[in-house]
Design an enzyme around this catalytic site. Structure first.
Site, PDB file in Angstrom:
ATOM      1  N   LEU A   1      -3.412   0.406 -19.810  1.00 40.54           N
ATOM      2  CA  LEU A   1      -2.521  -0.759 -19.819  1.00 40.54           C
ATOM      3  C   LEU A   1      -1.090  -0.376 -20.186  1.00 40.54           C
ATOM      4  O   LEU A   1      -0.860   0.484 -21.032  1.00 40.54           O
ATOM      5  CB  LEU A   1      -3.053  -1.799 -20.814  1.00 40.54           C
ATOM      6  CG  LEU A   1      -4.480  -2.278 -20.552  1.00 40.54           C
ATOM      7  CD1 LEU A   1      -4.905  -3.306 -21.607  1.00 40.54           C
ATOM      8  CD2 LEU A   1      -4.621  -2.878 -19.147  1.00 40.54           C
TER       9      LEU A   1
ATOM     10  N   GLY B   1       3.647  -3.820 -17.868  1.00 42.82           N
ATOM     11  CA  GLY B   1       3.428  -4.684 -16.696  1.00 42.82           C
ATOM     12  C   GLY B   1       2.170  -5.520 -16.887  1.00 42.82           C
ATOM     13  O   GLY B   1       2.176  -6.741 -16.704  1.00 42.82           O
ATOM     14  N   HIS B   2       1.071  -4.852 -17.289  1.00 41.05           N
ATOM     15  CA  HIS B   2      -0.172  -5.591 -17.547  1.00 41.05           C
ATOM     16  C   HIS B   2       0.029  -6.596 -18.679  1.00 41.05           C
ATOM     17  O   HIS B   2      -0.450  -7.730 -18.614  1.00 41.05           O
ATOM     18  CB  HIS B   2      -1.285  -4.637 -17.997  1.00 41.05           C
ATOM     19  CG  HIS B   2      -1.736  -3.656 -16.967  1.00 41.05           C
ATOM     20  ND1 HIS B   2      -1.632  -2.290 -17.142  1.00 41.05           N
ATOM     21  CD2 HIS B   2      -2.316  -3.843 -15.755  1.00 41.05           C
ATOM     22  CE1 HIS B   2      -2.140  -1.682 -16.091  1.00 41.05           C
ATOM     23  NE2 HIS B   2      -2.552  -2.591 -15.230  1.00 41.05           N
TER      24      HIS B   2
ATOM     25  N   GLN C   1     -12.591   1.385  -4.628  1.00 42.45           N
ATOM     26  CA  GLN C   1     -11.258   1.342  -3.999  1.00 42.45           C
ATOM     27  C   GLN C   1     -10.578   2.703  -3.914  1.00 42.45           C
ATOM     28  O   GLN C   1      -9.423   2.796  -3.538  1.00 42.45           O
ATOM     29  CB  GLN C   1     -10.373   0.303  -4.689  1.00 42.45           C
ATOM     30  CG  GLN C   1      -9.961   0.615  -6.115  1.00 42.45           C
ATOM     31  CD  GLN C   1      -9.273  -0.566  -6.769  1.00 42.45           C
ATOM     32  OE1 GLN C   1      -9.917  -1.540  -7.138  1.00 42.45           O
ATOM     33  NE2 GLN C   1      -7.947  -0.516  -6.917  1.00 42.45           N
TER      34      GLN C   1
ATOM     35  N   GLN D   1       3.548  -8.090  -8.852  1.00 45.83           N
ATOM     36  CA  GLN D   1       4.247  -7.953  -7.568  1.00 45.83           C
ATOM     37  C   GLN D   1       4.397  -6.477  -7.169  1.00 45.83           C
ATOM     38  O   GLN D   1       4.652  -6.168  -6.020  1.00 45.83           O
ATOM     39  CB  GLN D   1       5.614  -8.654  -7.658  1.00 45.83           C
ATOM     40  CG  GLN D   1       6.568  -8.473  -6.503  1.00 45.83           C
ATOM     41  CD  GLN D   1       6.063  -9.075  -5.185  1.00 45.83           C
ATOM     42  OE1 GLN D   1       5.141  -9.894  -5.165  1.00 45.83           O
ATOM     43  NE2 GLN D   1       6.655  -8.650  -4.076  1.00 45.83           N
ATOM     44  N   LYS D   2       4.219  -5.558  -8.118  1.00 44.18           N
ATOM     45  CA  LYS D   2       4.323  -4.130  -7.736  1.00 44.18           C
ATOM     46  C   LYS D   2       3.328  -3.817  -6.617  1.00 44.18           C
ATOM     47  O   LYS D   2       3.645  -3.110  -5.683  1.00 44.18           O
ATOM     48  CB  LYS D   2       4.080  -3.203  -8.921  1.00 44.18           C
ATOM     49  CG  LYS D   2       4.254  -1.737  -8.517  1.00 44.18           C
ATOM     50  CD  LYS D   2       4.083  -0.789  -9.641  1.00 44.18           C
ATOM     51  CE  LYS D   2       2.662  -0.643 -10.087  1.00 44.18           C
ATOM     52  NZ  LYS D   2       1.791   0.107  -9.151  1.00 44.18           N
ATOM     53  N   ASP D   3       2.123  -4.385  -6.739  1.00 44.78           N
ATOM     54  CA  ASP D   3       1.117  -4.213  -5.690  1.00 44.78           C
ATOM     55  C   ASP D   3       1.253  -5.388  -4.723  1.00 44.78           C
ATOM     56  O   ASP D   3       0.354  -6.249  -4.619  1.00 44.78           O
ATOM     57  CB  ASP D   3      -0.277  -4.168  -6.320  1.00 44.78           C
ATOM     58  CG  ASP D   3      -0.435  -2.950  -7.208  1.00 44.78           C
ATOM     59  OD1 ASP D   3      -0.543  -1.845  -6.685  1.00 44.78           O
ATOM     60  OD2 ASP D   3      -0.403  -3.106  -8.443  1.00 44.78           O
TER      61      ASP D   3
ATOM     62  N   GLN E   1      -1.468  -5.979  -2.143  1.00 42.72           N
ATOM     63  CA  GLN E   1      -2.703  -6.429  -2.803  1.00 42.72           C
ATOM     64  C   GLN E   1      -2.629  -7.929  -3.119  1.00 42.72           C
ATOM     65  O   GLN E   1      -3.596  -8.672  -2.909  1.00 42.72           O
ATOM     66  CB  GLN E   1      -2.896  -5.613  -4.085  1.00 42.72           C
ATOM     67  CG  GLN E   1      -3.993  -6.127  -4.985  1.00 42.72           C
ATOM     68  CD  GLN E   1      -4.285  -5.188  -6.138  1.00 42.72           C
ATOM     69  OE1 GLN E   1      -4.957  -4.190  -5.964  1.00 42.72           O
ATOM     70  NE2 GLN E   1      -3.792  -5.494  -7.326  1.00 42.72           N
TER      71      GLN E   1
ATOM     72  N   ARG F   1      -0.453   5.115 -13.248  1.00 45.25           N
ATOM     73  CA  ARG F   1      -0.375   6.492 -12.745  1.00 45.25           C
ATOM     74  C   ARG F   1       0.853   7.234 -13.259  1.00 45.25           C
ATOM     75  O   ARG F   1       0.899   8.465 -13.170  1.00 45.25           O
ATOM     76  CB  ARG F   1      -0.378   6.501 -11.218  1.00 45.25           C
ATOM     77  CG  ARG F   1      -1.717   6.152 -10.615  1.00 45.25           C
ATOM     78  CD  ARG F   1      -1.757   6.411  -9.120  1.00 45.25           C
ATOM     79  NE  ARG F   1      -3.109   6.314  -8.601  1.00 45.25           N
ATOM     80  CZ  ARG F   1      -3.664   5.211  -8.109  1.00 45.25           C
ATOM     81  NH1 ARG F   1      -2.966   4.092  -8.048  1.00 45.25           N
ATOM     82  NH2 ARG F   1      -4.906   5.218  -7.663  1.00 45.25           N
TER      83      ARG F   1
HETATM   84  O1  PAF Z   1      -4.404  -3.597  -9.359  1.00 42.33           O
HETATM   85  C1  PAF Z   1      -5.413  -3.074  -9.883  1.00 42.33           C
HETATM   86  O2  PAF Z   1      -5.355  -2.532 -10.994  1.00 42.33           O
HETATM   87  C2  PAF Z   1      -6.743  -3.104  -9.130  1.00 42.33           C
HETATM   88  O3  PAF Z   1      -6.550  -2.948  -7.762  1.00 42.33           O
HETATM   89  C3  PAF Z   1      -7.568  -4.362  -9.443  1.00 42.33           C
HETATM   90  C4  PAF Z   1      -6.888  -5.624  -8.945  1.00 42.33           C
HETATM   91  C5  PAF Z   1      -7.822  -4.462 -10.926  1.00 42.33           C
HETATM   92  C6  PAF Z   1      -8.931  -4.271  -8.740  1.00 42.33           C
HETATM   93  O4  PAF Z   1      -9.655  -3.165  -9.175  1.00 42.33           O
END
Ligand code: PAF
Length: 288
Positions: A33, A36-37, A61, A149-151, A154, A188
């Site tokens: 974490l 952002g989280h 994934q 919004q970074k992803d 997604q 990452r």
């Molecule tokens: O964004 C992430 O960390 C992952 O893709 C998620 C949404 C937790 C799904 O595993």
């Protein structure tokens, strides 16, 4: 803060919340974490009776060549961070529970997963994301779910899945949180070798160049992508995965910058894959 590790216990907790008519916010994460989280958790804590954070490094994934094994895992730090952000429940299931032997079902959003990260990581990446997020929605039954919004791709894909499969959950997409120098926060980033850290800003700088050119009147996506790509490739140690200018809703390439567009990119630096994006149109926004 309660830690739940079994699906059964999570289901029971969700049923109790529903029976008590308490709203709940879910922040799905893979742990490691960062701010952002935490911004998503704080927002959820402000908007819901109960906030649940899931911490699950989702094997489905990652493709076999990707960084599942080296993905950062920082359990103790994560617990302290979640607690400080006002989280009520940490849901931490095991992979064997989430994917029991002989599982055969997955959730796939088709068109929106073809380009951008779907092109470079393969559509299987998003199949893994939507499958696990659908499972989490079924187990936690949140009123709202929070994504960054970074992803960007997604977030769009999950919004589509929620509409298409009638999940009764409101999706809230929150702004990118950046380090002081502008690097988008990412789990990452921890895996970046220190000598590569300054180079990690290359994508951000290219996106800023794109925004500057648009502000100066450039509307041709091809010229913009070219100028931004060249900026990144000035550094021979950076691998450019993709850099694209697309509609923020359809994720399809735009022909002209005459409306809001998403400029999204991915690079590999020192073996670490980083993504970033900005939303920009002919009238801005000029900052994020
Ligand atoms: O964004 C992430 O960390 C992952 O893709 C998620 C949404 C937790 C799904 O595993």
């Amino acid at each position: 803060m309660r830690i739940i590790e079994s699906l059964e216990e999570m289901r029971e907790a969700a049923a109790e919340l529903a029976a008590g008519r308490r709203s709940s916010g879910l922040v799905p994460t893979m742990g490691a974490l960062h701010e952002g989280h935490l911004s998503l958790m704080r927002r959820s804590a402000g908007e819901n009776g109960v906030t649940v954070v899931s911490i699950f490094v989702n094997p489905a994934q990652f493709s076999p060549e990707e960084d599942y094994d080296s993905y950062p895992r920082t359990w103790e730090e994560d617990l302290a961070a979640a607690k400080s952000a006002g989280v009520d429940i940490v849901f931490h299931p095991g992979a064997e529970q989430m994917y029991p032997p002989r599982s055969q079902t997955s959730v796939m959003v088709h068109g929106l997963t073809r380009g951008l990260c779907g092109m470079s990581r393969g559509q299987g990446h998003f199949r893994g994301v939507t499958t696990v997020v659908a499972k989490l929605f079924n187990l936690v039954r949140p009123t709202r779910a929070y994504f960054g919004q970074k992803d960007a791709q997604q977030a769009v894909v999950i919004q589509r899945m929620v509409l298409d499969l009638n999940f009764p959950v409101e999706i809230i997409v929150c702004p990118i949180v950046r380090e002081d120098d502008g690097l988008a926060m990412s789990s990452r980033n921890r895996n970046l070798p220190p000598q590569y850290r300054p180079r990690a800003l290359a994508l951000r700088r290219a996106l800023e160049l794109g925004r500057k050119l648009i502000r100066e009147g450039e509307t041709d996506p091809y010229l913009l992508a070219n100028a931004m790509g060249q900026r990144i490739l000035m550094d021979s140690e950076i691998e450019l995965d993709y850099l694209e200018i697309v509609s923020p809703e359809t994720l399809e390439a735009v022909e002209k910058l005459d409306d809001l567009a998403l400029i999204a990119g991915a690079v590999k630096i020192g073996g670490v894959r980083l993504i970033d994006n900005i939303l920009v149109g002919p009238d801005g926004p000029w900052e994020d």
